[in-house]
Design a protein around this motif. Structure first.
Motif, PDB file in Angstrom:
ATOM      1  N   LEU A  36       0.866  -1.173   0.000  1.00  0.00           N
ATOM      2  CA  LEU A  36       0.000   0.000   0.000  1.00  0.00           C
ATOM      3  C   LEU A  36       0.903   1.223   0.000  1.00  0.00           C
ATOM      4  O   LEU A  36       1.877   1.276   0.754  1.00  0.00           O
ATOM      5  CB  LEU A  36      -0.881   0.016   1.257  1.00  0.00           C
ATOM      6  N   ILE A  37       0.596   2.208  -0.850  1.00  0.00           N
ATOM      7  CA  ILE A  37       1.393   3.428  -0.905  1.00  0.00           C
ATOM      8  C   ILE A  37       0.477   4.610  -0.618  1.00  0.00           C
ATOM      9  O   ILE A  37      -0.470   4.861  -1.364  1.00  0.00           O
ATOM     10  CB  ILE A  37       2.078   3.602  -2.273  1.00  0.00           C
ATOM     11  N   LEU A  38       0.753   5.323   0.470  1.00  0.00           N
ATOM     12  CA  LEU A  38      -0.022   6.499   0.845  1.00  0.00           C
ATOM     13  C   LEU A  38       0.735   7.767   0.456  1.00  0.00           C
ATOM     14  O   LEU A  38       1.955   7.777   0.417  1.00  0.00           O
ATOM     15  CB  LEU A  38      -0.276   6.511   2.354  1.00  0.00           C
ATOM     16  N   GLY A  39      -0.004   8.832   0.190  1.00  0.00           N
ATOM     17  CA  GLY A  39       0.600  10.134  -0.073  1.00  0.00           C
ATOM     18  C   GLY A  39       0.281  10.651  -1.463  1.00  0.00           C
ATOM     19  O   GLY A  39       0.010   9.883  -2.384  1.00  0.00           O
ATOM     20  N   ASP A  40       0.296  11.963  -1.585  1.00  0.00           N
ATOM     21  CA  ASP A  40       0.077  12.642  -2.860  1.00  0.00           C
ATOM     22  C   ASP A  40       1.338  13.395  -3.239  1.00  0.00           C
ATOM     23  O   ASP A  40       2.150  13.750  -2.388  1.00  0.00           O
ATOM     24  CB  ASP A  40      -1.096  13.620  -2.768  1.00  0.00           C
ATOM     25  N   LEU A  41       1.465  13.671  -4.524  1.00  0.00           N
ATOM     26  CA  LEU A  41       2.606  14.380  -5.068  1.00  0.00           C
ATOM     27  C   LEU A  41       2.120  15.694  -5.648  1.00  0.00           C
ATOM     28  O   LEU A  41       1.234  15.707  -6.495  1.00  0.00           O
ATOM     29  CB  LEU A  41       3.255  13.517  -6.154  1.00  0.00           C
ATOM     30  N   THR A  42       2.688  16.806  -5.172  1.00  0.00           N
ATOM     31  CA  THR A  42       2.277  18.103  -5.700  1.00  0.00           C
ATOM     32  C   THR A  42       2.982  18.363  -7.027  1.00  0.00           C
ATOM     33  O   THR A  42       3.944  17.675  -7.380  1.00  0.00           O
ATOM     34  CB  THR A  42       2.626  19.248  -4.724  1.00  0.00           C
ATOM     35  N   ILE A  43       2.522  19.363  -7.742  1.00  0.00           N
ATOM     36  CA  ILE A  43       3.119  19.721  -9.027  1.00  0.00           C
ATOM     37  C   ILE A  43       4.582  20.139  -8.856  1.00  0.00           C
ATOM     38  O   ILE A  43       5.397  20.003  -9.763  1.00  0.00           O
ATOM     39  CB  ILE A  43       2.288  20.823  -9.738  1.00  0.00           C
ATOM     40  N   GLN A  44       4.942  20.597  -7.656  1.00  0.00           N
ATOM     41  CA  GLN A  44       6.324  20.990  -7.367  1.00  0.00           C
ATOM     42  C   GLN A  44       7.196  19.796  -6.970  1.00  0.00           C
ATOM     43  O   GLN A  44       8.391  19.938  -6.764  1.00  0.00           O
ATOM     44  CB  GLN A  44       6.378  22.032  -6.239  1.00  0.00           C
ATOM     45  N   GLY A  45       6.578  18.613  -6.834  1.00  0.00           N
ATOM     46  CA  GLY A  45       7.328  17.412  -6.463  1.00  0.00           C
ATOM     47  C   GLY A  45       7.395  17.165  -4.971  1.00  0.00           C
ATOM     48  O   GLY A  45       8.145  16.308  -4.513  1.00  0.00           O
ATOM     49  N   ASN A  46       6.606  17.883  -4.186  1.00  0.00           N
ATOM     50  CA  ASN A  46       6.574  17.685  -2.735  1.00  0.00           C
ATOM     51  C   ASN A  46       5.594  16.574  -2.380  1.00  0.00           C
ATOM     52  O   ASN A  46       4.608  16.354  -3.075  1.00  0.00           O
ATOM     53  CB  ASN A  46       6.166  18.979  -2.030  1.00  0.00           C
ATOM     54  N   ILE A  47       5.868  15.910  -1.281  1.00  0.00           N
ATOM     55  CA  ILE A  47       4.998  14.844  -0.792  1.00  0.00           C
ATOM     56  C   ILE A  47       4.002  15.435   0.198  1.00  0.00           C
ATOM     57  O   ILE A  47       4.384  16.150   1.116  1.00  0.00           O
ATOM     58  CB  ILE A  47       5.810  13.734  -0.088  1.00  0.00           C
ATOM     59  N   LYS A  48       2.746  15.096   0.004  1.00  0.00           N
ATOM     60  CA  LYS A  48       1.676  15.559   0.893  1.00  0.00           C
ATOM     61  C   LYS A  48       1.026  14.317   1.502  1.00  0.00           C
ATOM     62  O   LYS A  48       0.419  13.519   0.789  1.00  0.00           O
ATOM     63  CB  LYS A  48       0.673  16.367   0.069  1.00  0.00           C
ATOM     64  N   GLY A  49       1.189  14.146   2.791  1.00  0.00           N
ATOM     65  CA  GLY A  49       0.639  12.982   3.469  1.00  0.00           C
ATOM     66  C   GLY A  49      -0.849  13.131   3.739  1.00  0.00           C
ATOM     67  O   GLY A  49      -1.370  14.252   3.763  1.00  0.00           O
ATOM     68  N   PRO A  50      -1.548  12.015   3.958  1.00  0.00           N
ATOM     69  CA  PRO A  50      -2.968  12.097   4.309  1.00  0.00           C
ATOM     70  C   PRO A  50      -3.159  12.696   5.696  1.00  0.00           C
ATOM     71  O   PRO A  50      -2.230  12.711   6.506  1.00  0.00           O
ATOM     72  CB  PRO A  50      -3.423  10.635   4.265  1.00  0.00           C
ATOM     73  N   ALA A  51      -4.359  13.191   5.956  1.00  0.00           N
ATOM     74  CA  ALA A  51      -4.653  13.781   7.263  1.00  0.00           C
ATOM     75  C   ALA A  51      -4.450  12.756   8.380  1.00  0.00           C
ATOM     76  O   ALA A  51      -3.964  13.075   9.456  1.00  0.00           O
ATOM     77  CB  ALA A  51      -6.067  14.333   7.297  1.00  0.00           C
ATOM     78  N   SER A  52      -4.832  11.522   8.122  1.00  0.00           N
ATOM     79  CA  SER A  52      -4.680  10.454   9.108  1.00  0.00           C
ATOM     80  C   SER A  52      -4.317   9.152   8.403  1.00  0.00           C
ATOM     81  O   SER A  52      -4.841   8.850   7.337  1.00  0.00           O
ATOM     82  CB  SER A  52      -5.982  10.261   9.888  1.00  0.00           C
ATOM     83  N   ILE A  53      -3.425   8.388   9.024  1.00  0.00           N
ATOM     84  CA  ILE A  53      -3.036   7.102   8.447  1.00  0.00           C
ATOM     85  C   ILE A  53      -3.714   5.927   9.148  1.00  0.00           C
ATOM     86  O   ILE A  53      -3.665   4.806   8.671  1.00  0.00           O
ATOM     87  CB  ILE A  53      -1.511   6.904   8.485  1.00  0.00           C
ATOM     88  N   VAL A  54      -4.361   6.191  10.265  1.00  0.00           N
ATOM     89  CA  VAL A  54      -4.911   5.124  11.098  1.00  0.00           C
ATOM     90  C   VAL A  54      -5.924   4.273  10.330  1.00  0.00           C
ATOM     91  O   VAL A  54      -5.790   3.046  10.258  1.00  0.00           O
ATOM     92  CB  VAL A  54      -5.539   5.688  12.389  1.00  0.00           C
ATOM     93  N   GLU A  55      -6.931   4.889   9.743  1.00  0.00           N
ATOM     94  CA  GLU A  55      -7.970   4.125   9.053  1.00  0.00           C
ATOM     95  C   GLU A  55      -7.416   3.394   7.834  1.00  0.00           C
ATOM     96  O   GLU A  55      -7.725   2.231   7.615  1.00  0.00           O
ATOM     97  CB  GLU A  55      -9.119   5.042   8.633  1.00  0.00           C
ATOM     98  N   SER A  56      -6.584   4.069   7.057  1.00  0.00           N
ATOM     99  CA  SER A  56      -6.013   3.437   5.858  1.00  0.00           C
ATOM    100  C   SER A  56      -5.188   2.205   6.207  1.00  0.00           C
ATOM    101  O   SER A  56      -5.284   1.171   5.545  1.00  0.00           O
ATOM    102  CB  SER A  56      -5.127   4.430   5.103  1.00  0.00           C
ATOM    103  N   LEU A  57      -4.383   2.309   7.256  1.00  0.00           N
ATOM    104  CA  LEU A  57      -3.545   1.170   7.643  1.00  0.00           C
ATOM    105  C   LEU A  57      -4.368   0.056   8.275  1.00  0.00           C
ATOM    106  O   LEU A  57      -4.060  -1.124   8.100  1.00  0.00           O
ATOM    107  CB  LEU A  57      -2.423   1.625   8.570  1.00  0.00           C
TER     108      LEU A  57
END
Length: 113
Positions: free
Chosen positions: A42-63
């Motif tokens: 499982l891979i969490l996180g988003d990538l901005t247009i600038q190449g920065n990593i943006k994590g989810p608000a919470s990882i508890v439910e996803s994990l």
């Protein structure tokens, strides 16, 4: 070298934000390199247009869902590391949780060697 262009289009016209997930980036790179992503990842996180990593608000439910779905490992942005202590013990025990700080590390940690 190959150039790849991907465009996310909101067909509904509602102007919903459509970030590119790190998982999408990892899949594209693994396809170019003709290497598979490790099973059960499982891979969490988003990538901005600038190449920065943006994590989810919470990882508890996803994990928790990943563990219940028999995932073996989860790649989580470093920005979510502070939430690690709040995870249920069962999730920490059953999932190999790997933190990453940039997309290059996410690719390295998720593709099969």
């Amino acid at each position: 070298m190959r150039d790849i262009y991907a465009e996310a289009v909101d067909l509904s016209g509602s102007r919903v934000e459509c970030p590119c997930g790190v998982a999408f980036f990892v899949v594209i790179i693994s396809a170019i390199q003709n290497r598979q992503i490790q099973a059960g990842t499982l891979i969490l996180g988003d990538l901005t247009i600038q190449g920065n990593i943006k994590g989810p608000a919470s990882i508890v439910e996803s994990l928790q869902i990943a563990m219940e779905s028999r995932a073996l490992r989860a790649l989580v942005p470093l920005s979510n590391k502070s939430q690690f202590a709040g995870l249920p013990e069962e999730v920490v025990e059953k999932l190999d949780i790997v933190f990453y700080g940039d997309v290059d590390r996410a690719v390295i940690k998720s593709v099969e060697i």
